[in-house]
Motif scaffolding. Structure first.
Motif, PDB file in Angstrom:
ATOM      1  N   GLU A 241       2.252  -2.130   5.561  1.00  6.40           N
ATOM      2  CA  GLU A 241       0.722  -1.495   4.324  1.00  6.40           C
ATOM      3  C   GLU A 241       0.759  -0.286   5.392  1.00  6.40           C
ATOM      4  O   GLU A 241       0.730   1.033   4.790  1.00  6.40           O
ATOM      5  CB  GLU A 241      -0.057  -2.237   4.048  1.00  6.40           C
ATOM      6  N   GLY A 242       0.095  -0.467   6.286  1.00  8.78           N
ATOM      7  CA  GLY A 242      -0.045   0.730   6.959  1.00  8.78           C
ATOM      8  C   GLY A 242       1.222   1.576   7.577  1.00  8.78           C
ATOM      9  O   GLY A 242       1.614   2.876   7.162  1.00  8.78           O
ATOM     10  N   ALA A 243       2.940   0.862   7.337  1.00  9.93           N
ATOM     11  CA  ALA A 243       3.776   1.476   8.090  1.00  9.93           C
ATOM     12  C   ALA A 243       3.967   2.841   6.469  1.00  9.93           C
ATOM     13  O   ALA A 243       4.478   4.147   7.178  1.00  9.93           O
ATOM     14  CB  ALA A 243       5.152   1.587   8.631  1.00  9.93           C
ATOM     15  N   LEU A 244       3.973   1.931   5.364  1.00 12.95           N
ATOM     16  CA  LEU A 244       4.116   3.013   4.698  1.00 12.95           C
ATOM     17  C   LEU A 244       3.526   3.504   4.514  1.00 12.95           C
ATOM     18  O   LEU A 244       4.025   4.850   3.251  1.00 12.95           O
ATOM     19  CB  LEU A 244       4.530   1.572   2.604  1.00 12.95           C
ATOM     20  N   THR A 245       2.079   3.161   4.381  1.00 13.40           N
ATOM     21  CA  THR A 245       0.963   4.655   4.233  1.00 13.40           C
ATOM     22  C   THR A 245       1.582   5.811   5.034  1.00 13.40           C
ATOM     23  O   THR A 245       0.972   6.820   4.353  1.00 13.40           O
ATOM     24  CB  THR A 245      -0.277   3.988   3.882  1.00 13.40           C
ATOM     25  N   LEU A 246       1.603   4.842   6.274  1.00 16.30           N
ATOM     26  CA  LEU A 246       1.835   5.848   6.607  1.00 16.30           C
ATOM     27  C   LEU A 246       3.382   7.516   6.378  1.00 16.30           C
ATOM     28  O   LEU A 246       2.986   9.007   6.550  1.00 16.30           O
ATOM     29  CB  LEU A 246       2.075   5.997   8.864  1.00 16.30           C
ATOM     30  N   LEU A 247       3.947   6.677   6.283  1.00 13.41           N
ATOM     31  CA  LEU A 247       5.000   7.668   5.518  1.00 13.41           C
ATOM     32  C   LEU A 247       4.836   8.251   4.352  1.00 13.41           C
ATOM     33  O   LEU A 247       5.283   9.126   3.918  1.00 13.41           O
ATOM     34  CB  LEU A 247       6.870   6.766   5.068  1.00 13.41           C
TER      35      LEU A 247
END
Length: 556
Positions: A241-247
């Motif tokens: 979820e952190g990586a997707l939010t970053l994108l």
């Protein structure tokens, strides 16, 4: 009359800093993307939280023809008209998808002299929001397949992966694919499919999230599939979820542009209403309502789709409700609902027009069920005759339906002054509060039955054997208290696109469900609706070109 792109390229746009100044924004409140576009700060809504909300006007329509009825054009024209009479109005639209832009329907930037600009950029890559959503969606697909390839610690059943890849173009060849072929080092073979980007759950998550933290929490709740023991697997379990939010962090920021008459416009999010929830972002609408006295926004397709989802889904996610509804009706669409063939719609036919009014009548009844005031906007087309306009106006008056003839396509804001006056009066005199179609505590079956009977006029609902199994599963998993997002044809009140007008004695067939837990709703797929559209025999892209000087040609 000049084409849309010719008019747009001749526009006298103001630098985006001047548009921001009209809204009393400080330099830290926005980030310029070139000369005429900007991203609004993700802290702006919190900064404006103490301000009262402006009046929200929702534009919807009757069931459209394949070419659309100019709902975005009326939305833009109405915003321009409100500014012409001294009101601080802001327009809030969805972002166009390349699917219809390159296909048949066209873009979503309005038309004629009621457009948002720079039109060519808005209709193509804009600020990259849809690319970010596509990337985040497909990154999650890659993470899922890699997890299985690397040992499958979560025991994910490859046959029960619900997460699909996406592409923001109509491509029927990708509706059913196989991935992972080529041997052990290429991954684990399994069936997959592509949907169009605007139907991605990540699009819905972005549009319904209230801030970056809410976005991350919603992304974490996304159910990507099930284990061999049929237990749901979430993004949180995978840990991405952190990586997707970053994108998505920049895509979360609404986009500020302007109309041909330099009215501020906030454009953000772009879900289709026939296969998704069909509304721009909660953040964009909320920010606009804090910055302006009036916000003119839209929902996709007719009141049976986009408006129903705006009122039953979006308002539950955001702290607002419409003060007035504009129902766009065109004489050509009413004649189509009265039985006239598509190639005969420019010929005067009063009898067919009167027959097609049953469709308008049903959409009026739908809005009345929500207990919201409305006005019918007759969007004028060049082929409309005086007799046809008079017949439609007379019918509205005889049926106590406020009506206004608008010609914002040819005249810009000037052609919507009467509509603006009537909308203002309706907003100021609003008495009732929004009445939902269903209660969240209703079962999934009850919610769908209420939508089908009250909004579509259906006699009932039938569920396929697959849908019945899913209903049982969703109830056991506690998903049955969520709103419903109906995936249905836009051309008919029924789930059969050939049944025009106001069909009777029909049932709605739900083929299957998709649990969009991150978005916060259950998708019910009906009829033959496709989540990946196809291109027509002669796509609009055939007419598009760019000169050696970089001037866009043939974009509508």
């Amino acid at each position: 009359m000049k084409s849309d792109i010719e008019i747009a390229l001749e526009a006298e746009m103001k630098p985006i800093g001047e548009i921001a100044s009209q809204l009393n924004l400080a330099s830290e409140d926005y980030e310029p993307y070139g000369h005429y576009k900007a991203k609004l700060s993700d802290h702006l809504l919190q900064k404006l939280s103490g301000r009262p909300n402006g009046k929200i006007i929702l534009t919807t329509s009757i069931n459209p023809t394949p070419a659309g009825e100019g709902k975005s054009t009326v939305t833009v024209g109405l915003g321009q008209a409100l500014n012409r009479i001294g009101k601080k109005a802001i327009i809030a639209l969805r972002e166009p998808s390349l699917g219809p832009t390159m296909g048949i329907k066209g873009g979503a930037a309005g038309g004629g002299y009621s457009q948002v600009v720079p039109m060519e950029e808005i209709n193509l890559h804009f600020t990259g929001d849809l690319h970010a959503i596509t990337t985040a969606n497909n990154a999650l697909s890659a993470f899922i397949d890699n997890h299985i390839h690397q040992g499958n610690e979560l025991n994910i059943d490859p046959r029960r992966i619900e997460w699909k890849r996406v592409l923001d173009i109509n491509d029927r060849a990708l509706r059913q694919v196989v991935v992972g072929l080529g041997g052990a080092v290429k991954g684990v073979p399994r069936e997959d499919q592509f949907t169009i980007t605007v139907a991605s759950e990540i699009m819905a998550v972005l549009c319904l999230a209230n801030d970056l933290e809410d976005l991350k929490e919603r992304l974490a709740k996304i159910v990507i599939g099930y284990t061999y023991e049929k237990e749901p697997v979430t993004v949180a379990a995978l840990g991405f979820e952190g990586a997707l939010t970053l994108l998505l962090k920049d895509a979360m920021k609404p986009n500020l542009v302007q109309t041909l008459e330099n009215t501020p416009a906030i454009i953000h999010g772009g879900p289709f209403a026939n296969i998704a929830h069909g509304c721009n972002s909660v953040i964009a609408t909320s920010v606009a309502s804090k910055l302006g006295d009036y916000v003119v926004t839209e929902s996709g397709f007719g009141a049976d789709l986009g408006a129903e989802k705006f009122l039953n889904i979006k308002t539950r996610a955001g702290d607002f409700e419409p003060d007035a509804i504009v129902i766009v009706a065109t004489i050509r669409a009413l004649k189509m609902h009265g039985g006239v063939a598509k190639d005969q719609l420019e010929t005067e036919n009063i009898e067919a027009l009167k027959k097609g009014l049953a469709n308008l009548k049903k959409h009026i009844e739908t809005i009345e069920q929500f207990q919201l005031p409305f006005v019918v906007a007759i969007n004028k087309f060049p082929a409309d005759t005086e007799n046809e306009v008079q017949a439609l106006t007379t019918w509205c008056e005889e049926n106590d339906a406020p009506v206004s003839l608008v010609d914002v396509f040819a005249q810009g804001g000037e052609g919507g002054l009467d509509l603006a006056e009537k909308v203002m009066e309706i907003c100021e005199n609003k008495q009732s509060q929004l009445a939902y179609t269903y209660d969240l505590n209703d079962s999934i079956e009850e919610k769908i039955d209420k939508i089908a009977s009250r909004i579509y006029g259906a006699d009932g609902v039938e569920f396929s054997s697959k849908a019945k199994k899913q209903l049982k599963q969703f109830k056991e998993l506690g998903y049955d208290n969520l709103p419903i997002c109906m995936a249905k044809t836009q051309y008919s009140l029924s789930d059969d696109p050939s049944k025009l007008g106001r069909p009777t004695s029909f049932t709605i067939t739900v083929k299957e469900f998709r649990a969009s837990i991150g978005a916060g709703f259950i998708v019910a797929l009906t009829g033959d609706v496709m989540t990946m559209p196809g291109l027509p025999k002669k796509p609009a892209a055939l007419n598009m070109d760019v000169t050696k000087e970089g001037v866009v040609k043939g974009l509508f």
